[in-house]
Design a protein around this motif. Structure first.
Motif, short mmCIF file in Angstrom:
data_model
loop_
_atom_site.label_atom_id
_atom_site.label_comp_id
_atom_site.label_asym_id
_atom_site.label_seq_id
_atom_site.Cartn_x
_atom_site.Cartn_y
_atom_site.Cartn_z
N VAL A 81 7.19 0.63 3.57
CA VAL A 81 6.73 -0.74 3.02
C VAL A 81 5.96 -0.30 1.67
CG1 VAL A 81 5.51 -2.72 3.34
CG2 VAL A 81 6.60 -1.99 5.32
N TYR A 82 6.57 -0.79 0.57
CA TYR A 82 6.07 -0.45 -0.77
C TYR A 82 5.41 -1.66 -1.04
CZ TYR A 82 8.87 3.74 -1.16
OH TYR A 82 9.38 4.82 -1.10
N HIS A 83 3.94 -1.37 -1.14
CA HIS A 83 3.25 -2.65 -1.37
C HIS A 83 3.06 -2.95 -3.17
CE1 HIS A 83 2.03 -2.41 2.70
NE2 HIS A 83 1.60 -1.06 2.59
N GLY A 84 3.09 -4.14 -3.48
CA GLY A 84 3.00 -4.42 -4.90
C GLY A 84 1.73 -4.94 -5.24
N TYR A 85 0.68 -4.61 -4.39
CA TYR A 85 -0.51 -4.95 -4.70
C TYR A 85 -1.35 -3.75 -4.44
CZ TYR A 85 -0.23 -5.72 0.24
OH TYR A 85 0.24 -5.80 1.44
N TYR A 86 -2.66 -3.78 -4.74
CA TYR A 86 -3.58 -2.77 -4.49
C TYR A 86 -5.18 -2.99 -4.04
CZ TYR A 86 -0.38 -0.99 -7.92
OH TYR A 86 0.85 -0.72 -8.55
N ASP A 87 -4.98 -3.07 -2.46
CA ASP A 87 -6.01 -3.34 -1.78
C ASP A 87 -6.76 -2.10 -1.17
OD1 ASP A 87 -5.54 -5.96 -2.19
OD2 ASP A 87 -4.88 -6.48 -0.33
N ILE A 88 -7.83 -1.70 -1.87
CA ILE A 88 -8.76 -0.43 -1.62
C ILE A 88 -9.80 -0.65 -0.65
CG2 ILE A 88 -10.05 1.68 -2.37
CD1 ILE A 88 -8.26 1.41 -5.08
N GLY A 89 -9.61 0.27 0.56
CA GLY A 89 -10.82 0.11 1.50
C GLY A 89 -12.02 1.16 1.11
N VAL A 90 -13.17 0.88 1.35
CA VAL A 90 -14.20 1.78 1.01
C VAL A 90 -14.87 2.01 2.41
CG1 VAL A 90 -16.28 2.08 -0.08
CG2 VAL A 90 -14.31 0.83 -1.19
N LEU A 107 -11.47 -4.01 -0.70
CA LEU A 107 -11.74 -4.75 -2.05
C LEU A 107 -10.19 -5.18 -2.35
CD1 LEU A 107 -13.70 -2.07 -3.91
CD2 LEU A 107 -14.53 -4.36 -3.02
N ARG A 108 -10.09 -6.43 -2.65
CA ARG A 108 -8.49 -7.11 -2.74
C ARG A 108 -8.08 -6.97 -4.30
NH1 ARG A 108 -7.06 -7.20 2.71
NH2 ARG A 108 -8.84 -7.84 3.78
N ASP A 109 -7.06 -6.68 -4.65
CA ASP A 109 -6.43 -6.65 -5.75
C ASP A 109 -7.32 -5.96 -7.07
OD1 ASP A 109 -4.24 -8.24 -5.19
OD2 ASP A 109 -5.41 -9.90 -5.06
N THR A 110 -7.65 -4.55 -6.56
CA THR A 110 -8.52 -3.88 -7.68
C THR A 110 -7.88 -3.53 -8.90
OG1 THR A 110 -7.49 -1.88 -6.55
CG2 THR A 110 -9.49 -2.50 -5.70
#
Length: 402
Positions: free
Chosen positions: A259-268, A281-284
């Protein structure tokens, strides 16, 4: 009027929960929206509040019991205050007045002792028994001097007034059950090591450019945006740019599919009293540095207060963890499945480095990228980490999108 108090509706990712603490007991008066119970799931602790002013008529699910979504946990009597509660309130007022009178007369104030073990909630009795703590030694913060599980934990964490002595040959042990969150974290970490082909690659970054930029602009940044300029925003933005260039690092494996994600949600990753949590953090890619810093700060505060919601930690396509805050110089972070990569930050340490044939003392940080070799090849992993290194060492490229 008697109404039912039910457990919250859990998301699909949460099967059930455990009654952690009853803050109110049958017969005790409560106010509308006052917290009466904590339910611990494998992700967060959920608070159950009173639906109106009234009293707890009956507790159906005791501390330690497992509850399902929307299951009845107690009966509530609206608009009623029991005689026991009224008597308790009067007695409390009398104790306060007695303490004030004695204090004015020069006597020491009256200190209400915690109730005996037999009068405590089941979970508290269990905690006292397992820790070997005398109930009389614990300062109860609950209603009427009742002891809560948190009181037992806080008392246990206090340094001893005198060294602990034991008979010759006696070795003391204590057994404490894992919290539901800790057990879930353990399961996920074990699964990550057993079900993925995890490999770690390392590099190091010269933090001097970012440190100088931060020193120069941190006051103006905070004045303008109301948020402190830290290092995490640079790492989040650098990771976001690197994820754009290496889509496989932002992907996940679902069965036999990628699954290639077209968005960038980065967990900290954030360490809390209850265990490791990873708010997202959603849609960084759409966030500026101030929004990243504010988001991380808000999550950190919620984690300390135990207020993180399940929605705060759901999803995520990539994770950053910073062991450097605890002094770690180098580590191999474990994947946060189903994600396929995690970036580990570490302590900044001055080291002699060769620069243009000369030795310079520079503030260096080791970086570690753990990745699932089933999906990500070594070439992509190394390229991803080198991209982050270059963007951090030349932050102008990051800001100017070069």
């Amino acid at each position: 009027m008697t109404t039912e108090i039910k457990a919250p509706v859990f998301p699909e990712s949460v099967a059930d929960g455990t009654i952690a603490t009853w803050h109110k007991q049958p017969g005790e008066s409560v106010s509308r929206d006052e917290v009466i119970c904590d339910i611990e799931t494998d992700k967060v602790v959920l608070e159950v509040v009173a639906p109106a002013d009234g009293t707890i008529a009956q507790i159906i699910k005791n501390e330690g019991d497992t509850v399902l979504s929307n299951e009845v946990i107690a009966q509530f009597e609206e608009g009623a205050v029991s005689g026991a509660a009224q008597t308790q309130a009067v007695q409390s007022e009398e104790k306060v007045e007695q303490a004030a009178a004695k204090t004015e007369a020069g006597a020491a104030p009256v200190v209400e002792r915690a109730q005996p073990v037999a009068d405590q909630a089941p979970a508290v009795r269990k905690a006292l028994t397992e820790t070997g703590i005398n109930a009389a030694d614990v300062q109860g913060t609950g209603r009427g001097g009742r002891i809560t599980k948190e009181d037992v934990a806080n008392h246990q964490a206090k340094p001893a007034a005198a060294p602990l002595t034991a008979a010759v040959g006696e070795r003391i042990e204590k057994r404490v059950p894992m919290t539901r969150l800790r057990k879930r974290v353990a399961e996920r970490l074990l699964a990550a090591t057993q079900e993925t082909a995890m490999l770690t690659t390392f590099n190091e970054v010269n933090m001097k450019p970012i440190m100088e930029m931060r020193k120069q602009y941190k006051d103006a940044f905070e004045k303008r945006h109301g948020a402190r300029l830290g290092f995490m925003s640079f790492f989040v933005k650098a990771a976001t740019e690197a994820l754009k260039r290496y889509p496989a690092v932002n992907a996940s494996i679902d069965g036999d599919d990628i699954v290639y994600h077209g968005y960038y949600d980065i967990g900290v990753a954030v360490s809390s009293d209850r265990g490791l949590v990873v708010p997202v953090l959603r849609d960084t890619d759409r966030m500026n540095y101030a929004e990243v810093e504010s988001g991380i700060g808000a999550y950190a505060a919620k984690a300390r207060e135990g207020k993180l919601a399940i929605e705060d930690m759901t999803g995520g396509t990539f994770t950053i963890t910073n062991g450097g805050t605890f002094g770690s110089l180098l580590s191999t972070p474990i994947l946060n499945t189903p994600q396929t990569a995690i970036l580990g930050m570490h302590k900044i340490q001055e080291r002699p480095m060769a620069v243009n044939g000369q030795v310079e003392i520079l503030p260096m940080m080791y970086l570690a990228l753990s990745y699932d070799h089933r999906l990500i090849d070594g070439k992509e992993a190394v390229g991803f980490l080198v991209t982050i290194k270059e963007l951090l060492e030349e932050p102008a490229k990051l800001i100017l999108d070069l």
